[in-house]
Structures are given as structure tokens and as C-alpha cells.
Design a protein around this motif. Structure first.
Motif, mmCIF file in Angstrom:
data_model
loop_
_atom_site.group_PDB
_atom_site.id
_atom_site.type_symbol
_atom_site.label_atom_id
_atom_site.label_comp_id
_atom_site.label_asym_id
_atom_site.label_seq_id
_atom_site.Cartn_x
_atom_site.Cartn_y
_atom_site.Cartn_z
ATOM 1 N N SER A 241 0.846 -1.197 0.000
ATOM 2 C CA SER A 241 0.000 0.000 0.000
ATOM 3 C C SER A 241 0.876 1.240 0.000
ATOM 4 O O SER A 241 1.991 1.251 0.541
ATOM 5 C CB SER A 241 -0.925 0.009 1.230
ATOM 6 O OG SER A 241 -0.183 0.033 2.428
ATOM 7 N N MET A 242 0.345 2.281 -0.635
ATOM 8 C CA MET A 242 0.969 3.605 -0.590
ATOM 9 C C MET A 242 -0.104 4.628 -0.952
ATOM 10 O O MET A 242 -0.998 4.343 -1.753
ATOM 11 C CB MET A 242 2.167 3.695 -1.543
ATOM 12 C CG MET A 242 1.888 3.407 -2.997
ATOM 13 S SD MET A 242 3.415 3.365 -3.973
ATOM 14 C CE MET A 242 2.746 3.166 -5.634
ATOM 15 N N ASP A 243 -0.031 5.767 -0.332
ATOM 16 C CA ASP A 243 -1.015 6.841 -0.540
ATOM 17 C C ASP A 243 -2.438 6.370 -0.295
ATOM 18 O O ASP A 243 -3.382 6.812 -0.958
ATOM 19 C CB ASP A 243 -0.899 7.418 -1.960
ATOM 20 C CG ASP A 243 0.452 8.066 -2.208
ATOM 21 O OD1 ASP A 243 1.073 8.500 -1.217
ATOM 22 O OD2 ASP A 243 0.876 8.121 -3.370
ATOM 23 N N GLY A 244 -2.597 5.430 0.620
ATOM 24 C CA GLY A 244 -3.939 4.985 0.970
ATOM 25 C C GLY A 244 -4.549 3.980 0.010
ATOM 26 O O GLY A 244 -5.683 3.545 0.218
ATOM 27 N N GLU A 245 -3.832 3.603 -1.056
ATOM 28 C CA GLU A 245 -4.345 2.620 -2.008
ATOM 29 C C GLU A 245 -3.479 1.371 -1.973
ATOM 30 O O GLU A 245 -2.302 1.407 -1.603
ATOM 31 C CB GLU A 245 -4.399 3.198 -3.423
ATOM 32 C CG GLU A 245 -5.404 4.318 -3.575
ATOM 33 C CD GLU A 245 -5.781 4.547 -5.024
ATOM 34 O OE1 GLU A 245 -5.848 3.554 -5.775
ATOM 35 O OE2 GLU A 245 -6.002 5.698 -5.398
ATOM 36 N N HIS A 246 -4.083 0.258 -2.396
ATOM 37 C CA HIS A 246 -3.412 -1.035 -2.355
ATOM 38 C C HIS A 246 -3.071 -1.486 -3.782
ATOM 39 O O HIS A 246 -3.846 -1.261 -4.715
ATOM 40 C CB HIS A 246 -4.308 -2.071 -1.676
ATOM 41 C CG HIS A 246 -4.617 -1.735 -0.257
ATOM 42 N ND1 HIS A 246 -3.924 -2.258 0.809
ATOM 43 C CD2 HIS A 246 -5.540 -0.901 0.282
ATOM 44 C CE1 HIS A 246 -4.404 -1.779 1.933
ATOM 45 N NE2 HIS A 246 -5.394 -0.961 1.644
ATOM 46 N N TYR A 247 -1.918 -2.141 -3.915
ATOM 47 C CA TYR A 247 -1.448 -2.592 -5.223
ATOM 48 C C TYR A 247 -0.963 -4.034 -5.115
ATOM 49 O O TYR A 247 -0.636 -4.524 -4.029
ATOM 50 C CB TYR A 247 -0.291 -1.719 -5.719
ATOM 51 C CG TYR A 247 -0.652 -0.277 -5.942
ATOM 52 C CD1 TYR A 247 -1.011 0.186 -7.205
ATOM 53 C CD2 TYR A 247 -0.651 0.620 -4.883
ATOM 54 C CE1 TYR A 247 -1.343 1.509 -7.414
ATOM 55 C CE2 TYR A 247 -0.990 1.954 -5.077
ATOM 56 C CZ TYR A 247 -1.336 2.386 -6.339
ATOM 57 O OH TYR A 247 -1.679 3.699 -6.546
ATOM 58 N N GLN A 248 -0.893 -4.683 -6.264
ATOM 59 C CA GLN A 248 -0.358 -6.038 -6.331
ATOM 60 C C GLN A 248 0.481 -6.154 -7.590
ATOM 61 O O GLN A 248 0.142 -5.590 -8.641
ATOM 62 C CB GLN A 248 -1.498 -7.058 -6.349
ATOM 63 C CG GLN A 248 -1.038 -8.505 -6.309
ATOM 64 C CD GLN A 248 -2.192 -9.450 -6.039
ATOM 65 O OE1 GLN A 248 -2.953 -9.253 -5.104
ATOM 66 N NE2 GLN A 248 -2.330 -10.480 -6.859
#
Length: 695
Positions: A241-248
């Protein structure tokens, strides 16, 4: 903006050449913009009959890409053995023994129950399996066994659908059906603190950021199809996660190459609609009931129904924008909205129009409207999400020209006006689109949004079908009627693979063309409804648009036998083939012509008392000797006298005769009925098909 990209790898099955590029220095945005690596292999006709062997019960087979394996086996159910419900779970070893050579040397021990293992739908039972090898998941290796219920209550296998990408690696490290040696998966897959530190280093190279939080590191097998052969590699899957969003993102550690990356939030470009009907370009807001809202008064608190009726004699003092289908949070208010100032009129309580709360009210009403529309085709039993409160945040200020549904947070986020864009909560098409993503998160073979391009396409279809308009987002820019997408712009697989919104046009333009073709065949009302039914119900069984064709054919099949095509088989084939999603068949549907519907036959539902969802059917017709009810469509009911439910005569008027059901009927069973006027000898005189929508 949402998801997805994949490092470019030569995959013959995907229909276009890919070249590999260096991985860790690839910027995240570039990787996400490259277009989606198709985890589900395309189906195609057999190049030879060697797969069939001597299995006479097989009606048709489609091949998995250019591999030597089958992806879709259809059986002539007349030649299949009867099975009892308790025997269905025992069929996987039988399938492995009889058809395993057609299915990548299928081994029953490699398959586990999927999260949604058993699903029942319209006389069919679906058993869903996922593959694990050496303790690791094999990405998107799925197997589905389909059984159809017979008239005597027994079941017969009708289909096998698979995305089985070759034999598993052998214990000596050699793998697949090409015998290659693969990586040991250690790079990027270390455990504990060292593995986390290494993951952070990889992700910092990918993102150019050091302020990220690693949340998950797992390994899985990634199969590749090259020149008709599968080979597998171990991959490391990172979630952060970064800036409140999640990534994969997925790393192929042996080659130090990033395979794919996506955001775990579903973004969309919104449509500007200030008016509650659709857009600010129309004349003012319209009145809608505050369905399923929370009314408060001196007598207590009440969750209202679909038409927002208050209990008799109760005067509300305020109403909350929260209920069983939506819960609104306004960035301009501290808590969920409770609105006072209700005015009492002769026939209603009225919440006056107020521009300061229009965004919240419109978002709430729009979610009710699209939920109610989808219930024409789906039930709470099909999709429990329909009965769950979707959290919607409005007037968010840290972005503009944006909205998204977050699968992680299970909420919809709508941003306020800015940069020439309207307030997203005043754009109903945006709300319908994002609600479509939320639906996608709760349907399919497996939970979650599995295919971002498919999700974008289906979300556009939700909006377009509701509006009966292929234009997505007219007036996205203030006073500009140009839509941001138009479903009449034909896109084809695999030519139009690319960024998710663009690629999503493959399936959205397919379903729009299918709707138009059904309207041309059956007329506006039935054609639109049939298209909606095929679209929404097919979502229950698929995770990729490459599976849509088979699922739509299955729903159209009115006798549950793949060997006898459904009434719209050729029409569906023509449309999907035009978009590259199947191979065209030289055939023509034999569509029965029904006599005109008897519009003078009327039906009403009466509450049957304390039993929940039970109703009596009240029917009337001019000069009727007798009447009957049938649960189903006219085309089926008119020809099947055994399915008729006689109605009892209760009275006559000079102009009409009245009839009623002798026992209560359950409302969920009355979604589609045929009302029939009968002669004194019990023969059908005429009939009328009616749709009943549960609220």
C-alpha cells in the motif's frame, strides 16, 4: 485510474507477439498501462479429432489455445448416466479416468474445492475446483463440472470447462510438457525479515517510492504457452500500500522481470449527471422515493421499503441516508447523513430540494435504482451483496474527475467537482458503473475482481443496459455531450487488448450488439429483458470475458442439453464471433413465432398473511370460462399443459371474470409467469407473459 499491465512475453495463444523488457527498473505506471496478460487461454475449434477418442457421448469440444488439450467439453446428456445429488462430488476421479488425457493428464489429487465450490442455478449444479501443485496455487487453473437436473430428479453431466495449463512440474525440477528446468523460486521469495527487506527493495525499484508498506508476499506457479507447449515458472506475488491505495504485482524472480501489476481499487472516469434522472443537462431533479432509508420519529425508527411508505399514523421528523442497500457518508458532514426538515403534504412527506445535500441524496437514490434494476435478473440468494449496505463516500476533495470502487474497503468513493468535471455523486452513470464493479466483486467462480478489463466492460454494460443507451458519460465535461465511451464502437479480441478501459470495450460492445440483435428479433421489451437476463446471470459463473460465450449459451439453452442448441444459439454465436470471442458457425436459429399476447388478461398479487413472501394470485379476463397460471415464459408454458396451475373462479362482473389461486404462492417463484385464458374444455384460448420484479 485502475490496474493492470503485464511484462511482454511471447504468447502465441494471446494472438499478438510480446517482447520481454527489463523488469525491476520498469516504472509502475508503464507496467500498468501495457495491457493485461490473459490468464484464461482463448478457446478455438479442434485442429484434429485426436482429442475425441472413442467417447461417443461427447457432443462438442473446444481446444485450449493452440495447446493439445481441451478447454470445453459438451456432452449429449441423453447418453450420460443418472447421478444422485450426493454422487456429484465423487465425479472428479471419474472425469480424470475417462477424460483426463483430454485435460492435460488431469490428476484428481491436484485439485481443491474453490471458495465457491457448489453453485446451483436454474436446474444446474456447478462444482468449481482450483489447482495446487507442491503446495502452491497455479494461477487461474480452474476446472468446472456442470450437471443438469432431469425430470425425475436425477442429474447428468452436461459440460466440463477447464483452464488447465499443462502437466505439473516433476519432482526432479523438470516441468510442464516441454521438459524445461525452472527456477527454484528463492529469489524474491525469502521468508521473514530478510524476505521483507528484499521485497521492499524490489518494490522501491518498481515504484520509485520508499514510503510503501508491504502487506503480503506469496509464491505461485505461472504457466506460459509457447508454440503449443506449456512451461511453468514460480513467481512471487507482492501486495503493498501507498497513498492509501493497495497494489499487487507479480515478479518472475529467475529472470528479474515484472510480469504484471495493478491497483486493488477499481477506478472509472465518471459521467456528469446533476439531475437525478441522468445528467445536469436535463431539466431539474425528479422526485424519487427514499427507498430503504432510515426514518426517525417520536414513534420510533423504521427502515422503509422499496416505495418508502411510512407506517400508518407515524410522522417522521428526519430520515437517514442509510439502510440495507446503501450507507452514505458525506465528506462535508461528520457522520452518516440524517436529514431533517421533512414537509407533510396531502399524500406524502417531502424532503425539500437542497443543493448542499443533493450529492448525498442522489448517490443514495441512484444505488437504490440500480440495485432494483439488477433484481429483475438476480436474487439475494444468487448474490447476497444485493441485500448488503454498500458504503458510499461523497464530496471527497483530494481528487477530481474521478470515482472508484475499492474491493479492499468494500466502498464506493465519489469525488467533488473540479478541473472542469462535475461532482461525481451527481453523475448517475458513474454511480451505476462503480456499482457494477461492486457487483463484479461479489459474483463469478471466485470472489473478487479477477479480470480488470472484464470488470470495466461489464460495469459499462450495467450502466448502458439501465439507461438503454450505449453512450457512457455524456456531459463528463461540463456542457459537452460527447461521451467518454460508446459501446457501438466495435472492438475485437485479440486485436484490441490493451489498457483496461479500452480492452473492456471488447466485451461491452459485444453485449451491446447482442442486446440490439435480441431487440430486433423479439421487440424492444422482450429483447432488452432477455439481453439483461443473459448478461447478469452469466456473471455468476465467469471470471474472464473469454468465458462469457460459453456461459451465455448455457443460459440460453432451454432444455439443458448442449447437444440441442438453445433458441438463440446462432444469434449469440454470430455476435460473439464478430468480436473474436468464438468461431463462427454456419447455422440459423429456428425461432418459434408466438401469437400476439392477450393484453386484456390482468393479474394482481394479494398479501397472503403472516407467511413471509407468500401471495395469492388474483387474475381477471373478459368472458373467461377458466384461467390458469404457469411459472415461466409463454414459449414454454403454451406447449406444456402439465405445468399449468388452475385458478379458482371467485366471481363475475358484466365485463370481466375473476379467478384466484387456491393456495398461496411464494413470491420469489413468480419472477416470470404466463397467465392463460382457457375454454370450457380446458384448452388454451390465449395467454399473456408477465414479469414480476421483487423490490
Amino acid at each position: 485510474m485502475r490496474f493492470l499491465g503485464f511484462i511482454l512475453i511471447a504468447l502465441v495463444a494471446c494472438g499478438r507477439p510480446y517482447e520481454r523488457k527489463a523488469g525491476p527498473e520498469t516504472p509502475l505506471e508503464e507496467l500498468m498501462d501495457r495491457g493485461r496478460f490473459h490468464r484464461f487461454m482463448p478457446r478455438q475449434p479442434l485442429e484434429s479429432l485426436s482429442l475425441l477418442g472413442n467417447t461417443a457421448e461427447i457432443h462438442a469440444v473446444q481446444q485450449l489455445g493452440d495447446s493439445p488439450y481441451a478447454s470445453w467439453i459438451q456432452f449429449d446428456t441423453r447418453m450420460m448416466p443418472d447421478l444422485q445429488m450426493m454422487e456429484l462430488e465423487e465425479q472428479l476421479p471419474v472425469v480424470a479416468e475417462r477424460y483426463g488425457s483430454m485435460l492435460s493428464d488431469l490428476k484428481a489429487g491436484e485439485w481443491e474445492h474453490a471458495v465457491r465450490f457448489v453453485r446451483q442455478d436454474e436446474g444446474r449444479v456447478f462444482l468449481n475446483y482450483e489447482r495446487k501443485v507442491q503446495g502452491l496455487t497455479v494461477r487461474d487453473n480452474v476446472l468446472q463440472l456442470v450437471f443438469v437436473r432431469q425430470a425425475d430428479g436425477a442429474y447428468r453431466m452436461s459440460e466440463i470447462q477447464s483452464n488447465i495449463t499443462g502437466p505439473a512440474p516433476r519432482d526432479d525440477g523438470r516441468r510442464g510438457d516441454d521438459g524445461r528446468r525452472g527456477d527454484d523460486g528463492t529469489t524474491g521469495g525469502k521468508q521473514g525479515a530478510a524476505g521483507r527487506d528484499e521485497a521492499i527493495a524490489w518494490l522501491e525499484d518498481l515504484t520509485g517510492r520508499s514510503d510503501l508498506v508491504v502487506e503480503r508476499i506469496e509464491q505461485e506457479w505461472i504457466p506460459f504457452l509457447e508454440e503449443g507447449r506449456f512451461h511453468w515458472q514460480k513467481a512471487t506475488v507482492y501486495e503493498w500500500s501507498m497513498d492509501g491505495e493497495h497494489y499487487q504485482a507479480t515478479l518472475l524472480p529467475e529472470e528479474a522481470v515484472w510480469l504484471d501489476a495493478w491497483a486493488l481499487s477499481v477506478h472509472a472516469k465518471p459521467i456528469l449527471t446533476r439531475a437525478l434522472k441522468r445528467s445536469y443537462a436535463e431539466d431539474g431533479p425528479r422526485d424519487y422515493p427514499l427507498s430503504f432509508s432510515a426514518a426517525n420519529g417520536a414513534e420510533g425508527n423504521f427502515i422503509l421499503g422499496a416505495e418508502a411508505w411510512m407506517p400508518a399514523g407515524v410522522k417522521p421528523t428526519s430520515v437517514g441516508l442509510t439502510g440495507p442497500r446503501a450507507m452514505i457518508f458525506d465528506n462535508l458532514a461528520a457522520e452518516t447523513l440524517t436529514l431533517a426538515g421533512l414537509q407533510e403534504t396531502t399524500d406524502s412527506f417531502f424532503l425539500p430540494d437542497d443543493s448542499s445535500r443533493l450529492a448525498a441524496v442522489n448517490a443514495f437514490v441512484s444505488v437504490q435504482r440500480i440495485n432494483r434494476y439488477a433484481r429483475q435478473f438476480l436474487t439475494d440468494q444468487d448474490v447476497p451483496f444485493l441485500g448488503q449496505a454498500l458504503v458510499v463516500n461523497v464530496n471527497l476533495a483530494d481528487q477530481s474527475c474521478n470515482a472508484f470502487y475499492s474491493p479492499k474497503q468494500r466502498k464506493m468513493l465519489l469525488y467533488k467537482e473540479g478541473k472542469g468535471c462535475a461532482n461525481m455523486a451527481l453523475l448517475n452513470d458513474v454511480i451505476y458503473h462503480e456499482w457494477g464493479h461492486a457487483l463484479d466483486d461479489h459474483v463469478g467462480r471466485n470472489p473478487g475482481i479477477r479480470d480488470p478489463a472484464f470488470s470495466e466492460g461489464l460495469a459499462d454494460v450495467v450502466s448502458a443496459y439501465f439507461n438503454s443507451d450505449p453512450a457512457i458519460a455524456p456531459y463528463f465535461v461540463f456542457d459537452d455531450p460527447t461521451p467518454i465511451r460508446d459501446l457501438t464502437e466495435t472492438r475485437n479480441y485479440p486485436d484490441d487488448i490493451g489498457p483496461m478501459h479500452y480492452e473492456g470495450g471488447i466485451i461491452s460492445s459485444t453485449f451491446w450488439e447482442l442486446r440490439q440483435a435480441l431487440i430486433e428479433r423479439y421487440g424492444a421489451t422482450r429483447g432488452a429483458h432477455d439481453a439483461g437476463r443473459l448478461f447478469f446471470r452469466h456473471l455468476l459463473a465467469v471470471d474472464s470475458y473469454l468465458e462469457s460465450y460459453a456461459a451465455v449459451l448455457r443460459i440460453d439453452d432451454n432444455d439443458s442439453n448442449p447437444a440441442t442448441p438453445g433458441p438463440n444459439h446462432c444469434l449469440i454465436n454470430t455476435v460473439f464471433a464478430r468480436h473474436g470471442l468464438t468461431t463462427a458457425e454456419p447455422c440459423e436459429d429456428s425461432v418459434a413465432t408466438l401469437p400476439p399476447a392477450a393484453t386484456t388478461l390482468n393479474l394482481a398479487l394479494l398479501d397472503a398473511g403472516p407467511e413471509e413472501n407468500a401471495v395469492h394470485v388474483l387474475a381477471s379476463a373478459p368472458s373467461a370460462e377458466a384461467m390458469a397460471l404457469c411459472l415461466g415464459a409463454r414459449a414454454v408454458c403454451d406447449a406444456n399443459k402439465a405445468s399449468w396451475i388452475p385458478l379458482q373462479a371467485i366471481g363475475r362482473h358484466p365485463d370481466r371474470a375473476f379467478f384466484m389461486s387456491t393456495t398461496p404462492l411464494l413470491l420469489p417463484s413468480l419472477t416470470q409467469v404466463t397467465l392463460m385464458r382457457l375454454s370450457s374444455t380446458g384448452e388454451r384460448v390465449d395467454s399473456r407473459e408477465l414479469k414480476i420484479f421483487a423490490k
